[in-house]
Each structure stands twice: as C-alpha cells, then as structure tokens.
Design a protein around this motif. Structure first.
Motif, mmCIF file in Angstrom:
data_model
loop_
_atom_site.group_PDB
_atom_site.id
_atom_site.type_symbol
_atom_site.label_atom_id
_atom_site.label_comp_id
_atom_site.label_asym_id
_atom_site.label_seq_id
_atom_site.Cartn_x
_atom_site.Cartn_y
_atom_site.Cartn_z
ATOM 1 N N ARG A 237 -1.125 -14.957 -15.030
ATOM 2 C CA ARG A 237 -0.914 -13.518 -15.155
ATOM 3 C C ARG A 237 -0.149 -13.007 -13.940
ATOM 4 N NH1 ARG A 237 -5.608 -12.279 -15.797
ATOM 5 N NH2 ARG A 237 -6.410 -10.858 -14.206
ATOM 6 N N LEU A 238 0.826 -12.145 -14.170
ATOM 7 C CA LEU A 238 1.621 -11.546 -13.098
ATOM 8 C C LEU A 238 1.187 -10.109 -12.881
ATOM 9 C CD1 LEU A 238 4.062 -11.237 -11.141
ATOM 10 C CD2 LEU A 238 5.450 -10.661 -13.154
ATOM 11 N N VAL A 239 0.884 -9.789 -11.633
ATOM 12 C CA VAL A 239 0.660 -8.399 -11.217
ATOM 13 C C VAL A 239 1.802 -8.048 -10.282
ATOM 14 C CG1 VAL A 239 -0.872 -6.783 -10.057
ATOM 15 C CG2 VAL A 239 -1.841 -8.647 -11.427
ATOM 16 N N LYS A 240 2.727 -7.216 -10.744
ATOM 17 C CA LYS A 240 3.927 -6.879 -9.967
ATOM 18 C C LYS A 240 3.739 -5.521 -9.300
ATOM 19 C CE LYS A 240 8.974 -6.916 -10.342
ATOM 20 N NZ LYS A 240 9.212 -5.696 -9.542
ATOM 21 N N LEU A 241 3.787 -5.502 -7.978
ATOM 22 C CA LEU A 241 3.665 -4.254 -7.243
ATOM 23 C C LEU A 241 5.019 -3.556 -7.177
ATOM 24 C CD1 LEU A 241 1.304 -5.297 -4.293
ATOM 25 C CD2 LEU A 241 0.750 -4.701 -6.658
ATOM 26 N N SER A 242 4.993 -2.235 -7.010
ATOM 27 C CA SER A 242 6.220 -1.446 -7.082
ATOM 28 C C SER A 242 7.136 -1.666 -5.887
ATOM 29 C CB SER A 242 5.869 0.045 -7.190
ATOM 30 O OG SER A 242 5.134 0.479 -6.047
ATOM 31 N N ARG A 243 6.589 -2.122 -4.764
ATOM 32 C CA ARG A 243 7.367 -2.428 -3.566
ATOM 33 C C ARG A 243 6.531 -3.363 -2.689
ATOM 34 N NH1 ARG A 243 5.278 0.060 0.849
ATOM 35 N NH2 ARG A 243 4.068 1.978 0.590
ATOM 36 N N ASN A 244 7.052 -3.675 -1.515
ATOM 37 C CA ASN A 244 6.315 -4.520 -0.592
ATOM 38 C C ASN A 244 5.277 -3.683 0.156
ATOM 39 O OD1 ASN A 244 6.609 -5.782 2.610
ATOM 40 N ND2 ASN A 244 5.845 -7.061 0.947
ATOM 41 N N PHE A 245 4.006 -3.898 -0.166
ATOM 42 C CA PHE A 245 2.913 -3.174 0.480
ATOM 43 C C PHE A 245 2.248 -3.995 1.579
ATOM 44 C CE2 PHE A 245 3.351 -0.876 -3.465
ATOM 45 C CZ PHE A 245 3.086 0.443 -3.115
ATOM 46 N N GLY A 246 2.596 -5.255 1.725
ATOM 47 C CA GLY A 246 1.965 -6.117 2.718
ATOM 48 C C GLY A 246 0.936 -7.031 2.082
ATOM 49 N N LYS A 247 0.647 -8.113 2.781
ATOM 50 C CA LYS A 247 -0.227 -9.132 2.218
ATOM 51 C C LYS A 247 -1.638 -8.616 1.977
ATOM 52 C CE LYS A 247 -1.895 -13.840 2.778
ATOM 53 N NZ LYS A 247 -1.999 -15.037 3.639
#
Length: 342
Positions: A76-86
C-alpha cells in the motif's frame, strides 16, 4: 470501513504483520529493497502488508511504488503532499498500519531485513517492543560514528525518559504499543524518544548495520545536528539548567576577576590595562548570554509551533489493491496465496 473490507479482515486466520517503510528519493534502492524483503517475509507464518510512505519524493519513487501495488499482494502506498520529514512519514505509516504488530524499516537496507523473522519470534513470546540495537555501523565515517556514540549517551543521561543507546527506528511494536504511541499528539516529534516513552515489555536484539547499497544518504551534518537538538530539547530541560549553571559560573568568574583587579591595584600597586580585560569580559559574557537566549528560544519556538495545532502531515493519496490487501506466507514458493476481499 465497508463490508468487503470487514469481511477480508475477519477472513484472516493468522496474525497480520505490518511493515512500515518511509521513502524519500529512494528510487535507486527500491528494487533492491523489494528483492530482499519479499523473500524474507515469505518465510513467515503470518499474513502481512507493507505500508510504503512516500515523503514528497521527486525522483519517481512514488510511481515505482504504484506499479508495485498492482503487481505485489499486500503493498500500500501512502503519498504525502510534500516532504514533511522522516518523523512525520513514520507517523503517517503507523497511522495507516493495520497489523497486530508493526515493524519499521528504512528502504536503504542498512538495517538488514533478514532480522525480521527473529523480531517476529520475540513478539510471539509476549514482547510488546523488539528493539534493534546497533553493534557496529559499517560504511560510516569515524567522525559520524563517534558523534552518534556521544549523542546517544548524552541524550540518555539528560533525558527523563530512558532512551536506549545506539538504536534507530528499526524495531517491532505490538498493536497495543502502536495504539499508545498514536495517542501522543505533539507536532514536534522525535520518534526515538516517543518510542521509548511508552515503555512496555522490551527485548533487545543486537545487529551489525550494513553500508548503504545504492544511492546517497538524505542526512547531512546540519540535518543531523538539527535532529540532535530536537531530541535534546524534546525530552529534557537539561539545556535550560546548563544555561543557568554556565551563567552562574560566568558571573562568579567575573566577580573573582574584579576582586583580583582591585587587590592588584590597591595592595600590589600593579596598574591594570583596561581595554584588553574589558573586551575579554564583554565577549565572554556576551557569548554566554547569546547561548542562553538561543536555548530558551528553542523551547519557546516549540511551544509556539505546538500552539498552532497544525497536522503533522497531509496525505495526497492512498493507493492499494482492495482485492490484494494482505499477503499470506503459507506457501512462499507460490507467492499467490492471499486473502481476497469479496
């Protein structure tokens, strides 16, 4: 959750293991990661899912994972809207994981996935947290190894929470541990400290960390210093106390120096040159004041950011194959036995 999903969940006869993988610009590593992780998971007598969190990658990592979702059961892929950090990506992965146990592992293969069966065995004995402790760190410079060694021990000594040394994010947590962790809602998240804060029965497994197999590390020295400051200020008020102690010492030194100047002039008759001593004292005290203000500013800034109550991350999309939600490992040779939603 619809009826089809509920039926699929109830159809599982074996425990479900979730693998959470934060990904940021790891397109070169992902094929190697899949090649090593899938055979390892195939040896386990569990159902499993893999939650891959794309943290705003710009190198095509998300597209590769989307193709993987259609071809591999349980991904499953959870794609964040931008780079929020690890730290935010880990939070997103844990919130989307459905397993009875959750393993966190990076995609760079520095943490060998071949240790996963031993972690699962420890969990099945009743351990809520299986902590992977680094015995060695191959492929890293002497300075990086030394600085990491020093930081972990400094953090452990100053924190009110017993944070184990030489540990990263590679670990297994039971469903109870994950649920407790998700109740912690702070925005400034230092996950290694949060993992330790929850407590619960813990077993430690030592391992040797491998060098990165491909690609470049995403952690430069400024980033590591920022993470270290985040850890120290998130789980300890010791820096504030250090500033107070240093201020007291500076004031004491200044007072003693002033007494010494008076004694020299009045008793010994030695003239004191004004400008050099004045410049030295002002520079010293000015540095102490700026350091103290900076430390206080770190805590004030954290309070300010927490007061905004912004979400830790924003999800752009979640991609999964509803007919291939979980992979069973009963027949790893076939690789096609999975629980179907109907």
């Amino acid at each position: 959750m619809n009826q089809r999903v509920e039926f699929a969940d109830k159809a599982r006869e074996k425990p479900l293991l979730s693998i959470v993988v934060p990904v940021f610009n790891e397109r070169a590593m992902l094929p190697l990661f899949v090649k090593r992780v899938f055979p390892t998971l195939g040896t386990l007598d569990v159902c499993w899912e893999m939650v891959m969190v794309d943290d705003g990658s710009t190198d095509g990592s998300a597209d590769y994972i989307k193709d993987l979702v259609t071809s591999k059961p349980g991904v499953r892929l959870v794609k964040l809207s931008r780079n929020f950090g690890k730290e935010a990506a880990l939070t997103a992965g844990l919130e989307n994981a459905r397993g009875d146990a959750v393993i966190i592992i990076d995609a760079d293969l520095q943490d060998p996935p071949e240790h996963i069966p031993a972690m699962v065995d420890c969990w099945r004995t009743g351990t809520d947290v299986v902590l992977m402790q680094r015995r060695s760190r191959a492929g890293e410079t002497l300075f990086k190894r030394w600085s990491a060694h020093l930081f972990y021990r400094l953090l452990s000594r100053t924190s009110r929470t017993d944070i184990p040394v030489d540990t990263g994010d590679f670990r297994l947590m039971s469903r109870m541990a994950v649920d407790i962790l998700l109740q912690l809602k702070e925005r400034n998240r230092y996950m290694k400290g949060l993992f330790a804060w929850i407590g619960l029965p813990t077993q430690v497994i030592q391992y040797d960390r491998d060098p990165r197999a491909a690609g470049d590390t995403k952690w430069d020295y400024p980033g590591l210093v920022g993470l270290a400051i985040e850890g120290l200020t998130s789980f300890s008020v010791s820096p504030l106390r250090w500033a107070t102690i240093i201020g007291l010492l500076a004031a004491s030194v200044g007072a003693l120096f002033g007494v010494w100047i008076v004694v020299k002039a009045m008793v010994l008759g030695v003239a004191t040159s004004g400008y050099p001593s004045l410049v030295a004292i002002i520079s010293f005290l000015g540095g102490i004041q700026l350091l103290s203000i900076g430390i206080v500013g770190e805590y004030v800034g954290k309070t300010y950011m927490e007061s905004k109550q912004r979400p830790v991350y924003v999800t752009e999309e979640v991609v999964e194959n509803p007919h291939r939600r979980y992979q069973s490992s009963e027949n790893p040779q076939a690789g096609e036995r999975y629980v179907k939603a109907v």
